[in-house]
Write a protein that holds these residues in place. Structure first.
Motif, short mmCIF file in Angstrom:
data_model
loop_
_atom_site.label_atom_id
_atom_site.label_comp_id
_atom_site.label_asym_id
_atom_site.label_seq_id
_atom_site.Cartn_x
_atom_site.Cartn_y
_atom_site.Cartn_z
N TRP A 14 -6.39 5.90 7.15
CA TRP A 14 -6.49 5.00 6.06
C TRP A 14 -4.91 4.89 5.52
N THR A 59 -3.03 -6.56 -5.04
CA THR A 59 -3.80 -7.10 -4.03
C THR A 59 -4.16 -5.75 -3.16
N VAL A 60 -3.16 -4.76 -2.87
CA VAL A 60 -3.55 -3.57 -2.41
C VAL A 60 -4.52 -2.53 -2.80
N ARG A 101 -7.83 -4.17 -2.12
CA ARG A 101 -8.44 -4.17 -0.68
C ARG A 101 -8.54 -2.53 -0.72
N PHE A 102 -7.92 -1.90 -0.87
CA PHE A 102 -7.96 -0.41 -0.45
C PHE A 102 -8.54 0.51 -1.62
N THR A 123 0.74 -0.52 6.63
CA THR A 123 0.88 -1.69 7.33
C THR A 123 0.67 -2.90 6.59
N GLU A 124 -0.35 -2.80 5.64
CA GLU A 124 -0.58 -4.03 4.66
C GLU A 124 0.48 -4.21 4.00
N GLU A 181 3.55 -3.54 4.11
CA GLU A 181 4.83 -4.17 4.90
C GLU A 181 4.50 -5.52 5.04
N ARG A 182 3.21 -5.96 5.30
CA ARG A 182 2.80 -7.29 5.60
C ARG A 182 2.93 -8.10 4.33
N LEU A 183 2.57 -7.65 3.17
CA LEU A 183 2.66 -8.53 2.02
C LEU A 183 4.07 -8.55 1.68
N GLU A 224 -3.22 2.42 7.70
CA GLU A 224 -3.51 0.97 7.25
C GLU A 224 -3.08 0.49 6.26
N LEU A 225 -2.89 1.16 5.18
CA LEU A 225 -2.21 0.88 3.68
C LEU A 225 -0.91 0.47 3.98
#
Length: 275
Positions: free
Chosen positions: A240, A264-265, A268-269, A246-247, A249-251, A243-244
């Motif tokens: 988890w 947003t995070v 989602r999480f 990675t998300e 970094e993408r945003l 994945e957090l």
């Protein structure tokens, strides 16, 4: 209505925001709020501007002709955030008792999105200490059932690490209640990390308290098997976390405002983060 009214008992008056001061027990300032808390207050302030202030705050007049806010600190912060010039208020005769203040703060905080089960537990403990109350007396004061008070107070038995997990939402309150019944901090952490369903967790706790897995429900694992899942539970948390990261970094590459990224995070999480 005047911007600087004389003190009138329980009269609703309009008071300039600049004259309103938070009570010393509620010292939070706008620059101390998280982005999520600011977003929530922005919604509240916008609502007050567009639809009007639905409930007056309560204040006591000071000797310097300013006012101490007794209840309504969220509305005061929201008003400052959106630039409101005044708020409607009820001016009380005098300063409420410590108990009345704590109850008011508890009721107000219950409406706050980030108010956790641990926050409620600490508020209950403060009221009990201040008044030497029993759980029954506290229940009557805050208008909840005695069983609800007793259940909430069990969370004080959690180790500090798990109390923090409840406060941040990483550990669900429903799971925390069961885990808190186990006195050993190491066992508490093992149970929290195992990622068990509510029913399996309840069985595991009962087994630990009795020293044997009696009364096991069909389809649930015995206590020994439950605790062997600890390593798997920790690996789940690590996955988890990856994945957090990675998300995030993408945003971040989208050049969004930090508060938007955080919200947003969280959306989602938030549920995934529960263990």
């Amino acid at each position: 209505m005047s911007e600087t009214p004389s003190c009138q008992t329980r009269m609703i008056v309009l008071i300039a925001v600049a004259l309103l001061l938070p009570h010393e027990d509620n010292p939070r300032k706008l620059d101390q709020l998280t982005p999520a808390e600011k977003a929530e207050l922005l919604d509240l302030g916008t609502s007050m501007v567009q639809d009007g202030q639905k409930q007056p705050i309560r204040v006591v007049k000071r000797e310097d002709d300013r006012y101490t806010v007794i209840s309504g600190h969220r509305r005061l912060l929201a008003a400052r955030l959106v630039g409101m010039q005044s708020l409607s208020a009820i001016v009380l005769d005098g300063m409420p008792t410590r108990t009345e203040l704590l109850v008011d703060q508890l009721i107000e905080n219950e409406q706050r999105r980030g108010f956790s089960e641990i926050d409620r537990c600490e508020a209950y403990q403060a009221l009990i200490r201040e008044n030497n109350w029993t759980a029954k007396q506290l229940a009557e004061a805050v208008h909840v059932s005695e069983s609800s008070v007793t259940k909430t107070l069990t969370l004080k038995r959690l180790c500090p690490e798990l109390q923090g997990a409840v406060r941040t939402g990483l550990l669900r309150g429903s799971s925390a209640y069961h885990i808190a019944r186990v006195g050993n901090p190491d066992k508490q952490k093992e149970l929290a990390a195992a990622g068990l369903s509510r029913d399996a967790l309840e069985v595991a706790v009962k087994g630990l308290l009795k020293g044997q897995p009696k009364g096991r429900k069909p389809g649930t694992a015995p206590v020994g098997t439950v605790l062997e899942k600890t390593a798997a539970g920790l690996e789940k948390v690590k996955t988890w976390a990856r994945e957090l990261a990675t998300e995030i970094e993408r945003l971040s590459k989208l050049n969004l405002d930090a508060a938007v990224v955080a919200e947003t995070v969280a959306r989602r999480f938030g549920a995934t983060a529960e263990v």
